[in-house]
Scaffold this active site. Structure first.
Site, mmCIF file in Angstrom:
data_model
loop_
_atom_site.group_PDB
_atom_site.id
_atom_site.type_symbol
_atom_site.label_atom_id
_atom_site.label_comp_id
_atom_site.label_asym_id
_atom_site.label_seq_id
_atom_site.Cartn_x
_atom_site.Cartn_y
_atom_site.Cartn_z
ATOM 1 N N ASP A 266 14.869 -0.339 0.968
ATOM 2 C CA ASP A 266 15.615 -0.566 2.203
ATOM 3 C C ASP A 266 16.719 -1.578 1.898
ATOM 4 O OD1 ASP A 266 15.935 -0.278 5.051
ATOM 5 O OD2 ASP A 266 14.866 -2.146 5.339
ATOM 6 N N ASP B 46 4.167 3.279 6.553
ATOM 7 C CA ASP B 46 3.461 2.968 7.797
ATOM 8 C C ASP B 46 4.361 2.330 8.838
ATOM 9 O OD1 ASP B 46 3.696 0.423 6.335
ATOM 10 O OD2 ASP B 46 2.427 -0.363 7.945
ATOM 11 N N LYS C 165 0.808 -1.192 0.000
ATOM 12 C CA LYS C 165 0.000 0.000 0.000
ATOM 13 C C LYS C 165 0.853 1.259 0.000
ATOM 14 C CE LYS C 165 -3.113 -2.584 2.931
ATOM 15 N NZ LYS C 165 -3.432 -2.856 4.352
ATOM 16 N N VAL D 56 11.010 5.346 9.199
ATOM 17 C CA VAL D 56 10.225 6.553 8.926
ATOM 18 C C VAL D 56 8.786 6.201 8.556
ATOM 19 C CG1 VAL D 56 12.152 8.025 8.234
ATOM 20 C CG2 VAL D 56 11.111 6.504 6.544
ATOM 21 N N GLU E 2 7.629 2.624 -6.069
ATOM 22 C CA GLU E 2 7.739 2.113 -4.697
ATOM 23 C C GLU E 2 7.863 3.290 -3.724
ATOM 24 O OE1 GLU E 2 7.140 0.179 -2.460
ATOM 25 O OE2 GLU E 2 8.569 -1.483 -2.411
ATOM 26 N N ASP E 3 7.505 3.067 -2.469
ATOM 27 C CA ASP E 3 7.634 4.127 -1.475
ATOM 28 C C ASP E 3 9.077 4.302 -1.019
ATOM 29 O OD1 ASP E 3 7.690 1.691 -0.121
ATOM 30 O OD2 ASP E 3 6.128 2.199 1.323
ATOM 31 N N ARG F 197 0.218 6.386 7.580
ATOM 32 C CA ARG F 197 0.405 6.560 6.129
ATOM 33 C C ARG F 197 -0.072 7.926 5.647
ATOM 34 N NH1 ARG F 197 1.663 1.530 3.895
ATOM 35 N NH2 ARG F 197 0.667 -0.265 4.877
HETATM 36 P P1 IMP Z 1 13.235 -3.940 1.214
HETATM 37 O O1 IMP Z 1 12.776 -5.180 0.522
HETATM 38 O O2 IMP Z 1 14.047 -4.235 2.428
HETATM 39 O O3 IMP Z 1 13.917 -2.959 0.282
HETATM 40 O O4 IMP Z 1 11.961 -3.275 1.834
HETATM 41 C C1 IMP Z 1 11.165 -2.410 1.163
HETATM 42 C C2 IMP Z 1 9.852 -2.249 1.901
HETATM 43 O O5 IMP Z 1 10.022 -2.213 3.309
HETATM 44 C C3 IMP Z 1 9.223 -0.933 1.525
HETATM 45 O O6 IMP Z 1 8.368 -1.083 0.427
HETATM 46 C C4 IMP Z 1 8.470 -0.544 2.775
HETATM 47 O O7 IMP Z 1 7.175 -1.076 2.714
HETATM 48 C C5 IMP Z 1 9.207 -1.214 3.895
HETATM 49 N N1 IMP Z 1 10.058 -0.258 4.613
HETATM 50 C C6 IMP Z 1 11.402 -0.156 4.575
HETATM 51 N N2 IMP Z 1 11.858 0.822 5.358
HETATM 52 C C7 IMP Z 1 10.760 1.399 5.888
HETATM 53 C C8 IMP Z 1 10.571 2.511 6.795
HETATM 54 O O8 IMP Z 1 11.502 3.197 7.266
HETATM 55 N N3 IMP Z 1 9.271 2.800 7.114
HETATM 56 C C9 IMP Z 1 8.216 2.098 6.632
HETATM 57 N N4 IMP Z 1 8.354 1.067 5.787
HETATM 58 C C10 IMP Z 1 9.613 0.716 5.422
HETATM 59 MG MG MG Z 2 6.298 -0.991 0.534
#
Ligand code: IMP
Ligand code: MG
Length: 174
Positions: free
Chosen positions: A101, A157, A41, A151, A97-98, A163
Site C-alpha cells: 500500500d 482482512d 497473517k 480489499v 507479502e499480501d 481472510r
Molecule cells: P503498507 O505498509 O502501507 O504498504 O501496508 C501494507 C499492509 O497494509 C499490508 O500488508 C496489509 O496488511 C495492509 N493493507 C493495505 N491495504 C490493504 C487492503 O486493501 N486490505 C487489507 N489490508 C491492507
Molecule cells: Mg499484511
C-alpha cells in the site's frame, strides 16, 4: 459493520497470477536454495499457494509485523513483533507479502533484512496499490496491481475478518 462489494480479482485470475510468479521464481533461482519469508497473517494463503508451485529447494519462515489493527489506514509505524528463526546470512531471501500500500512496511523489512547480509533479497507481493505509495518501493515480483480501494479475501482482512474468501473483493462503507 462493513459490506462486501464487487469481486475485484477473481480466484481464476489469482491462480494465473500465482502460476506466473512461480514460473519466474523457478527460472530466476534454478540451482539455488531459497528462503521464503511470509508476512503474517495476510500472506499465509498466497505463500501456501505459491510454495506448492515452486520447484527449487526452499525453507519457509514467517514474521509478524504490526499492522492496521482495526483501522483501514496505516499508522506509519512498523514493529517487528515476531522474527524469523532462520539465519539469513548468505541465503537467497524472498519476502512474501499480501499487498503493498504505502510501502512503509516493506521498506522497513527490507532495511532490517538487508542489514543481516543475505546473498540476495527480493520482494514478492500478490497485490499492489502503486497509487498509494508514500515511499519509493518497487516489488521484484508483483502479482496484480489494483486501484486505491480497500480489499479483502485471499488472506487480506478487515478487522480480522474475510481472510478466507477465495476472491479479492472490495469493502464498502468503511
Ligand atoms: P503498507 O505498509 O502501507 O504498504 O501496508 C501494507 C499492509 O497494509 C499490508 O500488508 C496489509 O496488511 C495492509 N493493507 C493495505 N491495504 C490493504 C487492503 O486493501 N486490505 C487489507 N489490508 C491492507
Ligand atoms: Mg499484511
Amino acid at each position: 459493520m462493513c459490506d462486501l462489494g464487487e469481486i475485484l480479482v477473481s480466484r481464476e485470475r489469482i491462480r494465473e497470477m500465482v502460476d506466473e510468479i512461480a514460473a519466474r521464481i523457478n527460472r530466476d533461482y534454478a540451482g539455488e536454495e531459497i528462503l521464503l519469508v511470509g508476512v503474517l497473517k495476510g500472506a499465509m494463503i498466497f505463500l501456501a499457494d505459491l510454495c506448492r508451485k515452486l520447484e527449487v529447494p526452499l525453507i519457509i519462515d514467517f514474521i509478524i509485523v504490526s499492522s492496521y489493527g482495526q483501522e483501514a489506514s496505516t499508522s506509519g509505524v512498523v514493529l517487528l513483533r515476531k522474527d524469523i528463526d532462520a539465519d539469513i546470512e548468505g541465503r537467497h531471501v524472498i519476502i512474501v507479502e499480501d499487498i503493498i500500500d504505502t510501502g512503509v512496511t516493506l521498506t522497513y523489512l527490507k532495511n532490517v533484512f538487508e542489514a543481516r547480509g543475505p546473498a540476495s533479497l527480493k520482494i514478492c507481493t500478490a497485490f499492489d496499490k502503486p497509487s498509494r505509495r508514500t515511499v519509493e518501493l518497487v516489488p521484484d515480483y508483483c502479482g496484480i496491481p489494483i486501484p486505491d480501494k480497500f480489499v479483502v479475501g485471499y488472506g487480506l482482512d478487515y478487522a480480522g475478518m474475510f481472510r478466507h474468501l477465495p476472491d479479492l473483493r472490495v469493502v464498502k462503507n468503511i
